[in-house]
Design a protein around this motif. Structure first.
Motif, PDB file in Angstrom:
ATOM      1  N   MET A   1      60.334  29.994  51.030  1.00  0.00           N
ATOM      2  CA  MET A   1      59.459  29.922  50.224  1.00  0.00           C
ATOM      3  C   MET A   1      58.619  31.158  50.084  1.00  0.00           C
ATOM      4  SD  MET A   1      59.982  26.864  48.941  1.00  0.00           S
ATOM      5  CE  MET A   1      58.571  25.994  48.512  1.00  0.00           C
ATOM      6  N   GLY A   2      58.430  31.782  48.963  1.00  0.00           N
ATOM      7  CA  GLY A   2      57.505  32.810  48.747  1.00  0.00           C
ATOM      8  C   GLY A   2      56.319  32.446  48.004  1.00  0.00           C
ATOM      9  N   GLU A   3      55.420  33.769  47.880  1.00  0.00           N
ATOM     10  CA  GLU A   3      54.220  33.643  47.514  1.00  0.00           C
ATOM     11  C   GLU A   3      54.530  34.049  45.857  1.00  0.00           C
ATOM     12  OE1 GLU A   3      50.557  35.836  49.023  1.00  0.00           O
ATOM     13  OE2 GLU A   3      51.039  36.763  47.130  1.00  0.00           O
ATOM     14  N   VAL A   4      53.709  33.013  45.055  1.00  0.00           N
ATOM     15  CA  VAL A   4      54.100  33.273  43.697  1.00  0.00           C
ATOM     16  C   VAL A   4      52.741  33.868  43.099  1.00  0.00           C
ATOM     17  CG1 VAL A   4      54.120  32.155  41.486  1.00  0.00           C
ATOM     18  CG2 VAL A   4      55.602  31.557  43.193  1.00  0.00           C
ATOM     19  N   LEU A   5      51.416  33.167  43.624  1.00  0.00           N
ATOM     20  CA  LEU A   5      50.012  33.804  43.169  1.00  0.00           C
ATOM     21  C   LEU A   5      49.308  33.577  44.109  1.00  0.00           C
ATOM     22  CD1 LEU A   5      48.305  33.970  40.762  1.00  0.00           C
ATOM     23  CD2 LEU A   5      47.837  31.545  40.949  1.00  0.00           C
ATOM     24  N   ARG A   6      48.303  34.973  44.242  1.00  0.00           N
ATOM     25  CA  ARG A   6      47.273  35.025  45.206  1.00  0.00           C
ATOM     26  C   ARG A   6      45.960  35.445  44.424  1.00  0.00           C
ATOM     27  NH1 ARG A   6      47.150  39.767  48.959  1.00  0.00           N
ATOM     28  NH2 ARG A   6      49.298  39.687  48.426  1.00  0.00           N
ATOM     29  N   MET A   7      44.822  34.935  44.729  1.00  0.00           N
ATOM     30  CA  MET A   7      43.578  35.474  44.161  1.00  0.00           C
ATOM     31  C   MET A   7      42.912  35.466  45.483  1.00  0.00           C
ATOM     32  SD  MET A   7      43.556  32.542  41.133  1.00  0.00           S
ATOM     33  CE  MET A   7      42.449  33.569  39.986  1.00  0.00           C
ATOM     34  N   GLU A   8      42.036  36.722  45.264  1.00  0.00           N
ATOM     35  CA  GLU A   8      41.135  37.003  46.446  1.00  0.00           C
ATOM     36  C   GLU A   8      39.760  37.620  45.949  1.00  0.00           C
ATOM     37  OE1 GLU A   8      43.183  40.430  48.451  1.00  0.00           O
ATOM     38  OE2 GLU A   8      44.603  38.951  49.267  1.00  0.00           O
ATOM     39  N   GLY A   9      38.755  36.803  46.615  1.00  0.00           N
ATOM     40  CA  GLY A   9      37.469  37.143  46.130  1.00  0.00           C
ATOM     41  C   GLY A   9      36.939  36.970  44.651  1.00  0.00           C
ATOM     42  N   ILE A  10      37.741  36.154  43.861  1.00  0.00           N
ATOM     43  CA  ILE A  10      37.475  36.050  42.537  1.00  0.00           C
ATOM     44  C   ILE A  10      35.974  35.664  42.157  1.00  0.00           C
ATOM     45  CG2 ILE A  10      37.983  35.143  40.165  1.00  0.00           C
ATOM     46  CD1 ILE A  10      40.230  37.004  41.468  1.00  0.00           C
ATOM     47  N   ARG A  11      34.979  36.436  41.344  1.00  0.00           N
ATOM     48  CA  ARG A  11      33.986  36.166  40.908  1.00  0.00           C
ATOM     49  C   ARG A  11      33.799  36.181  39.383  1.00  0.00           C
ATOM     50  NH1 ARG A  11      29.673  35.852  44.753  1.00  0.00           N
ATOM     51  NH2 ARG A  11      30.321  36.398  46.770  1.00  0.00           N
ATOM     52  N   LYS A  12      33.014  35.347  38.690  1.00  0.00           N
ATOM     53  CA  LYS A  12      32.741  35.318  37.261  1.00  0.00           C
ATOM     54  C   LYS A  12      31.657  34.741  37.038  1.00  0.00           C
ATOM     55  CE  LYS A  12      33.909  35.991  33.027  1.00  0.00           C
ATOM     56  NZ  LYS A  12      34.152  37.269  32.502  1.00  0.00           N
ATOM     57  N   SER A  13      30.946  35.427  36.218  1.00  0.00           N
ATOM     58  CA  SER A  13      29.395  35.002  35.779  1.00  0.00           C
ATOM     59  C   SER A  13      29.540  35.017  34.263  1.00  0.00           C
ATOM     60  CB  SER A  13      28.295  35.742  36.214  1.00  0.00           C
ATOM     61  OG  SER A  13      28.321  35.922  37.619  1.00  0.00           O
ATOM     62  N   PHE A  14      28.721  34.034  33.522  1.00  0.00           N
ATOM     63  CA  PHE A  14      28.541  34.391  32.260  1.00  0.00           C
ATOM     64  C   PHE A  14      27.018  34.501  31.973  1.00  0.00           C
ATOM     65  CE2 PHE A  14      32.342  31.758  32.607  1.00  0.00           C
ATOM     66  CZ  PHE A  14      33.451  32.526  31.723  1.00  0.00           C
ATOM     67  N   GLY A  15      26.649  35.424  31.745  1.00  0.00           N
ATOM     68  CA  GLY A  15      25.124  35.841  31.490  1.00  0.00           C
ATOM     69  C   GLY A  15      24.639  35.662  33.172  1.00  0.00           C
ATOM     70  N   THR A  16      23.422  35.111  33.372  1.00  0.00           N
ATOM     71  CA  THR A  16      23.060  34.891  34.725  1.00  0.00           C
ATOM     72  C   THR A  16      23.704  33.668  35.464  1.00  0.00           C
ATOM     73  OG1 THR A  16      21.325  33.412  33.716  1.00  0.00           O
ATOM     74  CG2 THR A  16      20.659  35.800  33.498  1.00  0.00           C
ATOM     75  N   GLN A  17      24.511  32.890  34.941  1.00  0.00           N
ATOM     76  CA  GLN A  17      25.367  32.049  35.616  1.00  0.00           C
ATOM     77  C   GLN A  17      26.348  32.372  36.077  1.00  0.00           C
ATOM     78  OE1 GLN A  17      26.578  28.525  33.217  1.00  0.00           O
ATOM     79  NE2 GLN A  17      26.955  27.280  34.878  1.00  0.00           N
ATOM     80  N   GLU A  18      26.407  32.247  37.566  1.00  0.00           N
ATOM     81  CA  GLU A  18      27.464  32.619  38.395  1.00  0.00           C
ATOM     82  C   GLU A  18      28.482  31.356  38.436  1.00  0.00           C
ATOM     83  OE1 GLU A  18      28.782  35.154  42.470  1.00  0.00           O
ATOM     84  OE2 GLU A  18      27.032  33.948  42.144  1.00  0.00           O
ATOM     85  N   VAL A  19      29.588  31.351  37.783  1.00  0.00           N
ATOM     86  CA  VAL A  19      30.622  30.214  37.669  1.00  0.00           C
ATOM     87  C   VAL A  19      31.572  30.060  38.856  1.00  0.00           C
ATOM     88  CG1 VAL A  19      32.171  29.160  36.160  1.00  0.00           C
ATOM     89  CG2 VAL A  19      30.366  30.175  35.136  1.00  0.00           C
ATOM     90  N   LEU A  20      32.155  31.384  39.240  1.00  0.00           N
ATOM     91  CA  LEU A  20      33.034  31.608  40.298  1.00  0.00           C
ATOM     92  C   LEU A  20      32.289  32.288  41.398  1.00  0.00           C
ATOM     93  CD1 LEU A  20      36.137  31.715  38.586  1.00  0.00           C
ATOM     94  CD2 LEU A  20      35.538  29.782  39.517  1.00  0.00           C
ATOM     95  N   ARG A  21      32.344  31.967  42.763  1.00  0.00           N
ATOM     96  CA  ARG A  21      31.494  32.725  43.801  1.00  0.00           C
ATOM     97  C   ARG A  21      32.457  33.158  44.945  1.00  0.00           C
ATOM     98  NH1 ARG A  21      25.939  29.284  43.929  1.00  0.00           N
ATOM     99  NH2 ARG A  21      25.877  29.119  41.810  1.00  0.00           N
ATOM    100  N   GLY A  22      33.327  34.075  44.711  1.00  0.00           N
ATOM    101  CA  GLY A  22      34.026  34.292  45.582  1.00  0.00           C
ATOM    102  C   GLY A  22      35.361  33.606  46.054  1.00  0.00           C
ATOM    103  N   VAL A  23      36.268  33.098  45.106  1.00  0.00           N
ATOM    104  CA  VAL A  23      37.312  32.210  45.435  1.00  0.00           C
ATOM    105  C   VAL A  23      38.650  32.704  45.731  1.00  0.00           C
ATOM    106  CG1 VAL A  23      38.916  30.458  44.149  1.00  0.00           C
ATOM    107  CG2 VAL A  23      36.425  30.620  43.495  1.00  0.00           C
ATOM    108  N   ASP A  24      39.134  32.157  47.050  1.00  0.00           N
ATOM    109  CA  ASP A  24      40.455  32.762  47.217  1.00  0.00           C
ATOM    110  C   ASP A  24      41.599  31.740  47.162  1.00  0.00           C
ATOM    111  OD1 ASP A  24      39.281  35.250  48.306  1.00  0.00           O
ATOM    112  OD2 ASP A  24      38.756  34.066  50.436  1.00  0.00           O
ATOM    113  N   LEU A  25      42.714  31.909  46.661  1.00  0.00           N
ATOM    114  CA  LEU A  25      43.466  30.881  46.454  1.00  0.00           C
ATOM    115  C   LEU A  25      45.148  31.524  46.607  1.00  0.00           C
ATOM    116  CD1 LEU A  25      44.568  28.292  45.234  1.00  0.00           C
ATOM    117  CD2 LEU A  25      44.114  29.318  42.973  1.00  0.00           C
TER     118      LEU A  25
END
Length: 266
Positions: A1-25
């Motif tokens: 079994m191998g890794e398909v997807l990895r996300m590290e420290g994902i952040r996303k804001s729309f204007g002043t609204q921070e929607v994702l705050r450092g997601v690891d997956l």
């Protein structure tokens, strides 16, 4: 079994609204990961960051351990060509089917292999027929979307994504726009894909599907993964009060018989 997807420290804001705050997956081969959470928790935004329909403000995405983009002085730079290659390897099915109304089901499904992968029309048509058969709609190959039910349209959309032979399939609330009687046929198709070993990342409110089909459940709250683990743990024995409140608000979710091993019903 191998890794398909990895996300590290994902952040996303729309204007002043921070929607994702450092997601690891991390998603392994054959995983079916269900993303749960209240509206506004960041589920769909996280999903759209996988194939860069939304560009993360920070963090890195890896597909098959290959970084998407390069670091240029602390800033990740990604070319459009690189993103196009990525999107060809990541299948996505949306809440609204986005089928071409002037094309038959067959033509909708063969369009990607023909125009993106450069397959000859005959080969693309064979691929499309195979994927329509896979979702139980080969008999609807020559029908236009206007003559299909909502559930059938969504299954054509699934076949269209599968026709690209993706490394991972993303599903974004794919049953939420359907009439209740049509939800089951789409979930049955998704369950069949899971049983065939398809790697899947699924944003859903269908808790029964998450319990019986997912290998792992993630609960997002205010842009962070608040809780994650096997379905038994997150859905039956959640640690966090916010997770418990969310589950109690979904009365349609029926807990299995406490006298029965929950795994036996999967």
């Amino acid at each position: 079994m191998g890794e398909v997807l990895r996300m590290e420290g994902i952040r996303k804001s729309f204007g002043t609204q921070e929607v994702l705050r450092g997601v690891d997956l991390r998603v392994e081969e054959g995983d079916v990961v269900a993303l749960l959470g209240a509206s506004g928790s960041g589920k769909s935004t996280l999903l759209r960051c996988v194939n860069f329909l939304e560009i993360p403000d920070a963090g890195q995405v890896f597909l098959r351990a290959e970084a998407i983009g390069r670091d240029a002085g602390g800033r990740i730079v990604r070319t459009e060509r690189e993103l196009c290659r990525l999107r060809a390897r990541v299948g996505m099915v949306f809440q609204h089917f986005n089928l071409f109304p002037h094309m038959t089901a067959l033509q909708n499904v063969m369009e990607g292999p023909a125009t993106v992968l450069g397959r000859r029309r005959g080969e693309a048509a064979d691929i499309a027929r195979g994927q329509l058969s896979r979702v139980g709609l080969l008999d609807k190959a020559d029908e236009y979307p206007a003559r299909l039910s909502g559930g059938q349209k969504q299954r054509v959309a699934i076949a269209r994504a599968l026709a690209m032979s993706p490394d991972i399939m993303l599903f974004d609330e794919v049953t939420s726009a359907l009439d209740p009687e049509l939800v089951g046929e789409v979930l049955k198709t998704m369950k069949s894909l899971a049983q065939q070993g398809m790697t899947m990342l699924v944003v859903t409110h269908e808790l029964g599907f998450a319990y019986h089909v997912a290998t792992r459940v993630l609960f997002l709250h205010e842009g962070r993964i608040l809780e994650e683990g096997p379905p038994d743990d997150v859905l039956l024995r959640p640690r966090e009060q916010r997770t418990r409140d969310f589950l109690e608000g979904h009365l349609a979710f029926r807990m299995p018989d406490v006298n029965q091993d929950p795994r036996s019903s999967r």
